[in-house]
Write a protein that holds these residues in place. Sequence first.
Motif, PDB file in Angstrom:
ATOM      1  N   ASP A  90       1.405  -1.755  52.122  1.00  0.00           N
ATOM      2  CA  ASP A  90       0.652  -2.737  52.912  1.00  0.00           C
ATOM      3  C   ASP A  90      -0.154  -3.708  52.066  1.00  0.00           C
ATOM      4  N   GLU A  91      -0.813  -3.215  51.036  1.00  0.00           N
ATOM      5  CA  GLU A  91      -1.712  -4.046  50.248  1.00  0.00           C
ATOM      6  C   GLU A  91      -1.349  -3.975  48.771  1.00  0.00           C
ATOM      7  N   VAL A  92      -1.306  -5.133  48.143  1.00  0.00           N
ATOM      8  CA  VAL A  92      -0.955  -5.216  46.726  1.00  0.00           C
ATOM      9  C   VAL A  92      -2.045  -5.986  45.997  1.00  0.00           C
ATOM     10  N   THR A  93      -2.560  -5.397  44.937  1.00  0.00           N
ATOM     11  CA  THR A  93      -3.503  -6.091  44.065  1.00  0.00           C
ATOM     12  C   THR A  93      -2.871  -6.240  42.691  1.00  0.00           C
ATOM     13  N   PHE A  94      -2.677  -7.476  42.260  1.00  0.00           N
ATOM     14  CA  PHE A  94      -2.233  -7.757  40.894  1.00  0.00           C
ATOM     15  C   PHE A  94      -3.499  -7.934  40.062  1.00  0.00           C
ATOM     16  N   LYS A  95      -3.740  -6.999  39.167  1.00  0.00           N
ATOM     17  CA  LYS A  95      -4.992  -6.941  38.433  1.00  0.00           C
ATOM     18  C   LYS A  95      -4.803  -7.422  36.995  1.00  0.00           C
ATOM     19  N   VAL A  96      -5.605  -8.379  36.586  1.00  0.00           N
ATOM     20  CA  VAL A  96      -5.474  -8.972  35.257  1.00  0.00           C
ATOM     21  C   VAL A  96      -5.916  -7.967  34.201  1.00  0.00           C
ATOM     22  N   CYS A  97      -5.008  -7.672  33.271  1.00  0.00           N
ATOM     23  CA  CYS A  97      -5.270  -6.747  32.162  1.00  0.00           C
ATOM     24  C   CYS A  97      -5.011  -7.476  30.853  1.00  0.00           C
ATOM     25  N   ALA A  98      -5.875  -8.414  30.532  1.00  0.00           N
ATOM     26  CA  ALA A  98      -5.659  -9.267  29.367  1.00  0.00           C
ATOM     27  C   ALA A  98      -5.866  -8.526  28.054  1.00  0.00           C
ATOM     28  N   ASP A  99      -6.660  -7.458  28.068  1.00  0.00           N
ATOM     29  CA  ASP A  99      -6.894  -6.667  26.868  1.00  0.00           C
ATOM     30  C   ASP A  99      -5.771  -5.644  26.733  1.00  0.00           C
ATOM     31  N   THR A 100      -4.812  -5.945  25.878  1.00  0.00           N
ATOM     32  CA  THR A 100      -3.636  -5.072  25.763  1.00  0.00           C
ATOM     33  C   THR A 100      -4.000  -3.675  25.266  1.00  0.00           C
ATOM     34  N   ASP A 101      -5.086  -3.542  24.509  1.00  0.00           N
ATOM     35  CA  ASP A 101      -5.470  -2.242  23.978  1.00  0.00           C
ATOM     36  C   ASP A 101      -5.913  -1.265  25.068  1.00  0.00           C
ATOM     37  N   SER A 102      -6.305  -1.782  26.239  1.00  0.00           N
ATOM     38  CA  SER A 102      -6.822  -0.906  27.289  1.00  0.00           C
ATOM     39  C   SER A 102      -5.786  -0.545  28.357  1.00  0.00           C
ATOM     40  N   VAL A 103      -4.571  -1.060  28.230  1.00  0.00           N
ATOM     41  CA  VAL A 103      -3.581  -0.885  29.294  1.00  0.00           C
ATOM     42  C   VAL A 103      -3.245   0.581  29.524  1.00  0.00           C
ATOM     43  N   VAL A 104      -2.959   1.320  28.467  1.00  0.00           N
ATOM     44  CA  VAL A 104      -2.578   2.718  28.618  1.00  0.00           C
ATOM     45  C   VAL A 104      -3.714   3.529  29.227  1.00  0.00           C
ATOM     46  N   THR A 105      -4.941   3.260  28.776  1.00  0.00           N
ATOM     47  CA  THR A 105      -6.096   3.967  29.330  1.00  0.00           C
ATOM     48  C   THR A 105      -6.245   3.675  30.815  1.00  0.00           C
ATOM     49  N   SER A 106      -6.022   2.415  31.198  1.00  0.00           N
ATOM     50  CA  SER A 106      -6.142   2.033  32.605  1.00  0.00           C
ATOM     51  C   SER A 106      -5.079   2.713  33.460  1.00  0.00           C
ATOM     52  N   LEU A 107      -3.875   2.850  32.926  1.00  0.00           N
ATOM     53  CA  LEU A 107      -2.822   3.553  33.645  1.00  0.00           C
ATOM     54  C   LEU A 107      -3.160   5.037  33.776  1.00  0.00           C
ATOM     55  N   ASN A 108      -3.498   5.648  32.675  1.00  0.00           N
ATOM     56  CA  ASN A 108      -3.747   7.096  32.690  1.00  0.00           C
ATOM     57  C   ASN A 108      -4.981   7.471  33.503  1.00  0.00           C
ATOM     58  N   SER A 109      -5.921   6.538  33.636  1.00  0.00           N
ATOM     59  CA  SER A 109      -7.118   6.822  34.422  1.00  0.00           C
ATOM     60  C   SER A 109      -6.922   6.558  35.905  1.00  0.00           C
ATOM     61  N   GLY A 110      -5.815   5.911  36.270  1.00  0.00           N
ATOM     62  CA  GLY A 110      -5.562   5.598  37.668  1.00  0.00           C
ATOM     63  C   GLY A 110      -6.133   4.274  38.110  1.00  0.00           C
TER      64      GLY A 110
END
Length: 512
Positions: free
Chosen positions: A221-241
């Motif tokens: 139903d709802e989609v948020t495209f979230k800006v992740c400009a800091d490439t170093d934090s991408v994996v942490t953001s995925l693993n943290s949910g």
Amino acid sequence: MKQRSKRVKALLLVFTTLTIALSGCGNAGDETGGKNSSQITVGIAQDLEDSLDPHKAEAAGTREILFNVFEGLYKPDSDGNLVPAVASGYEVSDDGLVYTFTLRDGVKFHNGNPVTAADVKSSLETCADSSSGSALIPAFSNITSIETPDDKTVVITLAEADADFLSYVAGVKAAIVPADNADPDADPIGTGPYKYVSRSVQENIKLESFADYWGGKPDIDEVTFKVCADTDSVVTSLNSGSIDMMAHLTTTQAKQLGDDYNVVEGTMNLVQGLYLNNSFEAFQNEQVRQALCYGIDRDEIIDMVSDGKGVKVGSSMFPNFRKYFEPELADKYSYDVDKAKELLAEAGYGDGFSFTITVPANYPQHVDTAQIIAEQLKKIGVTAEINQVEWNTWLDDTYGNRNFEATLVGVDASYFAASAMLSRFNADAKNNFINYSNPDYDAAYAAARSTADEDAQTAAYKQCEEILADTAASVYIQDLPDMVALNKKFTGYKCYPLYIQDIAQIKLADDQ
């Protein structure tokens, strides 16, 4: 696999070590992506910097999102077929000049209004308007008239037959929008499975499912495209949910994901290359450009940046274009330091020269590749300095103003036709950002565009690719692998032969 030099190993460690920080994608608790069964949060590498008006959108990152909001008369599917969208079908005259489209029953805009032939005519005329110098879709300059005999029929007449014409009305650039929408950039209204809700600059873009979508309301139903400009934090953001999905990961990032994710592997459907500004003094010389092609070891780049994944290319065409792709061009310039030095000496650059590679900082694959190239070119006496810039700077100054000497990026196709990759190298093309000029190329491209014979057109397009390779217009490297991380709460992700994220295909996993 080739042995990595100690120096380059150390260099890559700098760019592949992931910092434990959440600043790039926001804090882990600031979104509820995936917690609500009808929501998904998708990470994106940069904000949409050009336009929400589909007819004006140039950046691949913008179009891959707008694919969910807008549709043309036809659209590509995940197998590369062009399938009916706003139109239910079409007929073409025997001479290939007249296309008659019948509109699909029940198609509505996101504002609830029905789509009419007048809306289609207005949208296509906007794309064909050349009052500012050239048409938004250059191929539409071939249209001589658009007629609407009734609300369900659109008749398009061409000046010359064009075997690729259907592909031009099948992309985001040719999206059908309301004729009375005075400002589609501020108020984007399409016919796609998702409708625009809001945008927070440098933070996110929000969409919601369109209940009256002709193809059926999508599952999420709802989609948020979230800006992740800091490439170093991408994996942490995925693993943290903090985010549920992220495309275009590096192989290093994919390996660091936890057990909550599946990784779908495809290719990015682009041509990554060291694109040379042919107006820069050194790069005006064909031998210098060829020397760079010999002086860059693409096998080593692919091994080091992509763990051997991806497909090596030798011209401006990626493998999913199938019949147009010429794999043999990838071996035209085998790595040869002595040959590179010889060509530089013949060109008057025996003592080498210096130039700058401008690269968007938010794409680690491009940054890593640029760093490796800089190391490799030292062996032939050429010094390459790296200039990392923000994405909007690259889009405006590097691409738009052509203010660069060389740039390391991936060039994609806005629609599924060979011309999408090759039209930009015409001498007078407004998007000819490398300032390439070659009369033989222009003639071959004109031959491809002027024939309705599919075999003749394919041969002419291949000739264009061969000319780009022979003259070393740029240094072509690879179609990068595309690692897409998807939380196991979801399923159904499909890879496309274009740079597309089709959220409507994603569903909740059965155990949710």
